[in-house]
Design an enzyme around this catalytic site. Structure first.
Site, short mmCIF file in Angstrom:
data_model
loop_
_atom_site.label_atom_id
_atom_site.label_comp_id
_atom_site.label_asym_id
_atom_site.label_seq_id
_atom_site.Cartn_x
_atom_site.Cartn_y
_atom_site.Cartn_z
N CYS A 6 -1.74 5.48 -2.03
CA CYS A 6 -0.91 4.36 -2.42
C CYS A 6 0.31 4.75 -2.80
O CYS A 6 0.47 5.54 -3.34
CB CYS A 6 -1.73 3.27 -3.36
SG CYS A 6 -1.17 1.57 -2.94
N ASP A 130 -9.49 -1.80 -10.26
CA ASP A 130 -8.60 -0.70 -10.95
C ASP A 130 -8.88 -0.74 -12.41
O ASP A 130 -9.51 -1.99 -13.03
CB ASP A 130 -7.16 -1.32 -10.77
CG ASP A 130 -6.03 -0.42 -10.88
OD1 ASP A 130 -6.55 0.59 -11.54
OD2 ASP A 130 -4.90 -0.88 -10.77
O1 LIG Z 1 1.79 1.29 -7.82
C1 LIG Z 1 2.29 0.47 -8.51
O2 LIG Z 1 3.49 0.37 -8.85
C2 LIG Z 1 1.73 -1.10 -8.40
C3 LIG Z 1 2.27 -2.20 -8.87
C4 LIG Z 1 1.59 -3.45 -8.75
C5 LIG Z 1 0.33 -3.51 -8.41
C6 LIG Z 1 -0.58 -2.52 -8.06
C7 LIG Z 1 0.14 -1.10 -7.89
N1 LIG Z 1 -0.32 -0.02 -7.67
C8 LIG Z 1 -1.77 0.27 -7.54
O3 LIG Z 1 -2.49 0.65 -8.65
C9 LIG Z 1 -3.73 1.08 -8.34
C10 LIG Z 1 -4.00 2.33 -9.15
O4 LIG Z 1 -2.96 3.21 -9.25
P1 LIG Z 1 -3.06 4.70 -9.96
O5 LIG Z 1 -3.77 5.54 -9.27
O6 LIG Z 1 -3.62 4.47 -11.45
O7 LIG Z 1 -1.75 5.01 -10.16
C11 LIG Z 1 -3.79 1.48 -6.83
O8 LIG Z 1 -4.64 0.75 -6.25
C12 LIG Z 1 -2.33 1.09 -6.40
O9 LIG Z 1 -2.44 0.30 -5.10
#
Ligand SMILES: O=C(O)c1ccccc1N[C@@H]1O[C@H](COP(=O)(O)O)[C@@H](O)[C@H]1O
Length: 210
Positions: A6, A130
């Site tokens: 992502c 998450d």
């Molecule tokens: O990544 C972003 O900036 C974000 C902003 C707003 C909502 C979701 C976002 N990201 C999502 O967060 C999870 C986990 O991220 P990480 O691997 O802990 O960095 C992932 O599902 C992104 O889609």
């Protein structure tokens, strides 16, 4: 297992990550995120990708018209709702976009939150769990307490997200068996700038587990 990477912002990085074996790429459509990209930028990445890869737009607490307009004009195949959207909101979106995968993300703080996740299974195609962060919606690099998810077995597929990295992915997958995994900050140099060496290492680790 599905593997979603992502926070893609650059066409060449998207193409390379697809070739490593990602089954889905995610694009952040939340304007306050440092990984935000607009419709034209998403389309520029999507045009470089194989048809079979899922293209997921990540939204949070926005309107149905905003989401439908972005989906229609960018070539997304799925929508990830990462805010406080209700089951009814998911249902409304599903009626308007019947061929688009609806992924409801939930930020998990306690076992009770995993029970709340179950209330979305008839209105979303897929769940995504998450970690909770008090100031940010996502992309925080914070891990969940995986032991809390050992009994989690919803009636629809689900992604594990939150602070996953090439270093901790095997540890996570030995404790729980999600239908897919989702990584963002754990495979980047800076927000929105993916580290292809880290992505390659992730796939090496996943293949070594098979
Ligand atoms: O990544 C972003 O900036 C974000 C902003 C707003 C909502 C979701 C976002 N990201 C999502 O967060 C999870 C986990 O991220 P990480 O691997 O802990 O960095 C992932 O599902 C992104 O889609």
């Amino acid at each position: 297992m599905r593997v979603k990477i992502c926070g893609i912002t650059q066409p060449q990085q998207g193409k390379a990550i697809a070739s490593f074996g990602a089954t889905a790429l995610g694009f952040i459509c939340v304007p306050t995120s440092p990984r935000y990209i607009n419709i034209e930028q998403i389309r520029a990445v999507v045009e470089q990708l194989p048809e079979k890869i899922d293209k997921i737009g990540v939204f949070a607490n926005t309107s149905v018209p905003e989401i439908t307009q972005t989906v229609v004009h960018s070539g997304l195949t799925g929508v990830q709702l990462h805010g406080d959207e209700s089951p009814e909101f998911c249902q409304q979106l599903r009626q308007l976009l019947p061929d688009i995968e609806i992924i409801k993300a939930l930020r998990i703080r306690s076992f009770e939150d995993t029970e709340k996740a179950e209330t979305y299974t008839s209105n979303a195609d897929t769940l995504l769990l998450d970690a909770y962060h008090p100031q940010q919606l996502g992309g925080t690099g914070t891990t969940l307490d995986w032991t809390m998810l050992q009994q989690f077995s919803p009636s629809c597929p689900w992604f594990l997200a939150g602070g996953l990295t090439p270093e901790n992915i095997i540890q996570a997958l030995t404790q729980i068996t999600p239908s897919g995994i989702d990584l963002s900050s754990g495979v980047e140099r800076a927000p929105g700038d993916k580290d292809l060496d880290k992505v390659a290492k992730l796939f090496e680790k996943l293949h070594s587990k098979c």
